[in-house]
Design a protein around this motif. Structure first.
Motif, PDB file in Angstrom:
ATOM      1  N   ASP A 117       1.231   6.939  -7.200  1.00 18.10           N
ATOM      2  CA  ASP A 117       0.187   7.523  -7.449  1.00 18.10           C
ATOM      3  C   ASP A 117       0.280   9.555  -7.348  1.00 18.10           C
ATOM      4  O   ASP A 117       0.530   9.689  -8.020  1.00 18.10           O
ATOM      5  CB  ASP A 117      -0.713   7.399  -6.159  1.00 18.10           C
ATOM      6  CG  ASP A 117      -1.457   8.488  -5.985  1.00 18.10           C
ATOM      7  OD1 ASP A 117      -2.519   9.437  -7.184  1.00 18.10           O
ATOM      8  OD2 ASP A 117      -1.810   9.629  -5.234  1.00 18.10           O
ATOM      9  N   LEU A 143       2.163   1.391  -3.870  1.00 24.82           N
ATOM     10  CA  LEU A 143       0.868   2.490  -4.458  1.00 24.82           C
ATOM     11  C   LEU A 143       0.893   4.091  -4.003  1.00 24.82           C
ATOM     12  O   LEU A 143       0.287   4.420  -4.929  1.00 24.82           O
ATOM     13  CB  LEU A 143       0.162   1.711  -4.413  1.00 24.82           C
ATOM     14  CG  LEU A 143       0.005   0.069  -4.837  1.00 24.82           C
ATOM     15  CD1 LEU A 143      -1.430  -0.245  -4.419  1.00 24.82           C
ATOM     16  CD2 LEU A 143      -0.616   0.802  -6.688  1.00 24.82           C
ATOM     17  N   GLN A 189       0.458  -0.722   0.092  1.00 20.69           N
ATOM     18  CA  GLN A 189       0.280   0.140  -0.047  1.00 20.69           C
ATOM     19  C   GLN A 189       0.724   1.211   0.290  1.00 20.69           C
ATOM     20  O   GLN A 189       0.093   2.457  -0.632  1.00 20.69           O
ATOM     21  CB  GLN A 189      -1.121   0.040   1.130  1.00 20.69           C
ATOM     22  CG  GLN A 189      -2.167   1.147   0.988  1.00 20.69           C
ATOM     23  CD  GLN A 189      -3.123   0.083  -0.085  1.00 20.69           C
ATOM     24  OE1 GLN A 189      -3.235  -0.306  -0.340  1.00 20.69           O
ATOM     25  NE2 GLN A 189      -3.628   1.865  -0.667  1.00 20.69           N
ATOM     26  N   ILE A 203      -0.537  -5.681  -7.309  1.00 20.68           N
ATOM     27  CA  ILE A 203      -0.016  -4.085  -6.623  1.00 20.68           C
ATOM     28  C   ILE A 203       0.721  -3.712  -9.068  1.00 20.68           C
ATOM     29  O   ILE A 203       0.734  -3.042  -8.858  1.00 20.68           O
ATOM     30  CB  ILE A 203       1.148  -4.210  -6.210  1.00 20.68           C
ATOM     31  CG1 ILE A 203       1.610  -2.324  -6.635  1.00 20.68           C
ATOM     32  CG2 ILE A 203       2.709  -5.137  -6.549  1.00 20.68           C
ATOM     33  CD1 ILE A 203       3.308  -2.110  -4.964  1.00 20.68           C
ATOM     34  N   THR A 240      -4.704  -4.329  -3.459  1.00 23.25           N
ATOM     35  CA  THR A 240      -4.939  -4.888  -4.202  1.00 23.25           C
ATOM     36  C   THR A 240      -3.625  -6.193  -3.833  1.00 23.25           C
ATOM     37  O   THR A 240      -2.295  -5.543  -3.162  1.00 23.25           O
ATOM     38  CB  THR A 240      -5.183  -4.753  -5.773  1.00 23.25           C
ATOM     39  OG1 THR A 240      -5.016  -5.572  -6.246  1.00 23.25           O
ATOM     40  CG2 THR A 240      -3.794  -3.740  -5.654  1.00 23.25           C
ATOM     41  N   ARG A 267      -0.903  -4.638 -11.966  1.00 22.13           N
ATOM     42  CA  ARG A 267      -1.850  -4.370 -12.435  1.00 22.13           C
ATOM     43  C   ARG A 267      -2.252  -2.636 -11.898  1.00 22.13           C
ATOM     44  O   ARG A 267      -2.827  -2.189 -12.937  1.00 22.13           O
ATOM     45  CB  ARG A 267      -3.160  -4.484 -12.059  1.00 22.13           C
ATOM     46  CG  ARG A 267      -4.330  -4.639 -13.170  1.00 22.13           C
ATOM     47  CD  ARG A 267      -5.500  -5.918 -12.449  1.00 22.13           C
ATOM     48  NE  ARG A 267      -6.102  -5.193 -10.828  1.00 22.13           N
ATOM     49  CZ  ARG A 267      -7.014  -6.374 -10.737  1.00 22.13           C
ATOM     50  NH1 ARG A 267      -7.798  -6.686 -11.218  1.00 22.13           N
ATOM     51  NH2 ARG A 267      -7.110  -5.669  -9.325  1.00 22.13           N
ATOM     52  N   SER A 268      -1.915  -2.249 -11.293  1.00 25.98           N
ATOM     53  CA  SER A 268      -2.567  -0.866 -10.557  1.00 25.98           C
ATOM     54  C   SER A 268      -1.445   0.042 -10.684  1.00 25.98           C
ATOM     55  O   SER A 268      -2.076   0.657 -11.675  1.00 25.98           O
ATOM     56  CB  SER A 268      -2.318  -0.140  -8.663  1.00 25.98           C
ATOM     57  OG  SER A 268      -3.394  -1.533  -8.471  1.00 25.98           O
ATOM     58  N   MET A 319      -6.449   1.743  -3.982  1.00 27.96           N
ATOM     59  CA  MET A 319      -7.559   0.120  -4.001  1.00 27.96           C
ATOM     60  C   MET A 319      -6.235  -1.094  -2.727  1.00 27.96           C
ATOM     61  O   MET A 319      -5.169  -0.706  -3.397  1.00 27.96           O
ATOM     62  CB  MET A 319      -7.175  -0.344  -5.274  1.00 27.96           C
ATOM     63  CG  MET A 319      -8.523   0.290  -6.111  1.00 27.96           C
ATOM     64  SD  MET A 319      -8.895  -0.069  -7.288  1.00 27.96           S
ATOM     65  CE  MET A 319     -10.540   0.713  -7.835  1.00 27.96           C
ATOM     66  N   THR A 322     -15.381  -0.665  -1.800  1.00 29.51           N
ATOM     67  CA  THR A 322     -14.272   0.160  -3.039  1.00 29.51           C
ATOM     68  C   THR A 322     -15.984   1.137  -3.825  1.00 29.51           C
ATOM     69  O   THR A 322     -15.230   2.051  -4.411  1.00 29.51           O
ATOM     70  CB  THR A 322     -13.479  -0.569  -3.800  1.00 29.51           C
ATOM     71  OG1 THR A 322     -13.014  -1.296  -3.267  1.00 29.51           O
ATOM     72  CG2 THR A 322     -13.007   0.138  -5.302  1.00 29.51           C
ATOM     73  N   LEU A 338      -6.928   4.587  -8.169  1.00 31.87           N
ATOM     74  CA  LEU A 338      -5.262   3.577  -8.012  1.00 31.87           C
ATOM     75  C   LEU A 338      -4.944   2.931  -6.876  1.00 31.87           C
ATOM     76  O   LEU A 338      -4.319   1.990  -6.950  1.00 31.87           O
ATOM     77  CB  LEU A 338      -4.879   3.447  -9.291  1.00 31.87           C
ATOM     78  CG  LEU A 338      -5.888   3.242 -10.651  1.00 31.87           C
ATOM     79  CD1 LEU A 338      -5.137   3.672 -12.138  1.00 31.87           C
ATOM     80  CD2 LEU A 338      -6.737   1.923 -10.975  1.00 31.87           C
TER      81      LEU A 338
END
Length: 211
Positions: free
Chosen positions: A10, A6, A3, A103, A100, A105-106, A98, A56, A95
């Motif tokens: 971002d 991500l 996380q 990772i 998930t 894919r994001s 999320m 979500t 994205l």
């Protein structure tokens, strides 16, 4: 740990979107702040909702509602490409928030958003097609005459004309025109966009003899 990766991705993606793509091309500082604020706000709200077990879909709905409210209550007009940047900043924030197991894919979707905006808003893409809102000094009601006049005025091939207002009292016409300049294209004499030929200058001796 995934996380946090991500979150950092971002921040890097929205920074590249805003400072690497949007601002160098459009130079609008207030929308830089808006895109950054939307992205970080959506990232914070969506990650908090997913942390407490909210779906979500709920986070996506709240985020979309917030962005649509901002656009609806705006004090200045937004162009369509600016709306696209808004929603791209929103998508990057979602994205990044999320949770998930995949990772990659994001991260891949973040790269896809950046690539689409970079290519779709590239200055070289359809660079010869332009748009202007013009005010003509006469009331023109005939579409064929209007297109011919615009082509002569702009020196361009008109592709689309939308008449916004015809004022018969003040003798004006406001049009939204989309066109392609004819620079570098050989036009026939007297064709659309071809300026009338200049009259030849009289010889110096003839001018002196007339004075």
């Amino acid at each position: 740990m995934a996380q946090v990766a991500l979150f950092l991705s971002d921040i890097a993606a929205v920074s590249l979107l805003v400072f690497g793509v949007y601002y160098p091309r459009h130079r609008r500082r207030d929308l830089v702040v808006a895109c950054l604020g939307v992205n970080v706000g959506v990232l914070a709200v969506a990650s908090s909702l997913t942390a407490v077990g909210a779906s979500t879909g709920l986070g996506l709905g709240l985020a979309l509602f917030g962005v649509l409210s901002i656009i609806r209550l705006r004090s200045t007009e937004l162009e369509q490409h600016e709306v696209a940047y808004y929603f791209s900043a929103l998508a990057l924030g979602l994205l990044g928030a999320m949770q998930t197991d995949n990772i990659w894919r994001s991260l891949g979707l973040m790269v896809l958003v950046l690539a689409v905006l970079y290519i779709g808003d590239h200055p070289r893409l359809m660079r010869r097609y332009r748009r202007q809102v013009l005010v003509l000094d006469s009331a023109v009601t005939d579409h064929t005459s209007l297109v011919a006049r615009l082509e002569q005025t702009l020196g361009a091939r008109v592709h689309s004309v939308s008449v916004q207002r015809v004022d018969l009292v003040n003798d004006t016409t406001v049009v939204d025109v989309r066109y392609r300049p004819l620079h570098g294209v050989r036009a026939q004499h007297g064709g659309p966009g071809t300026p009338p030929p200049r009259p030849p200058h009289p010889p110096a001796a003839a001018v002196a003899g007339r004075s």
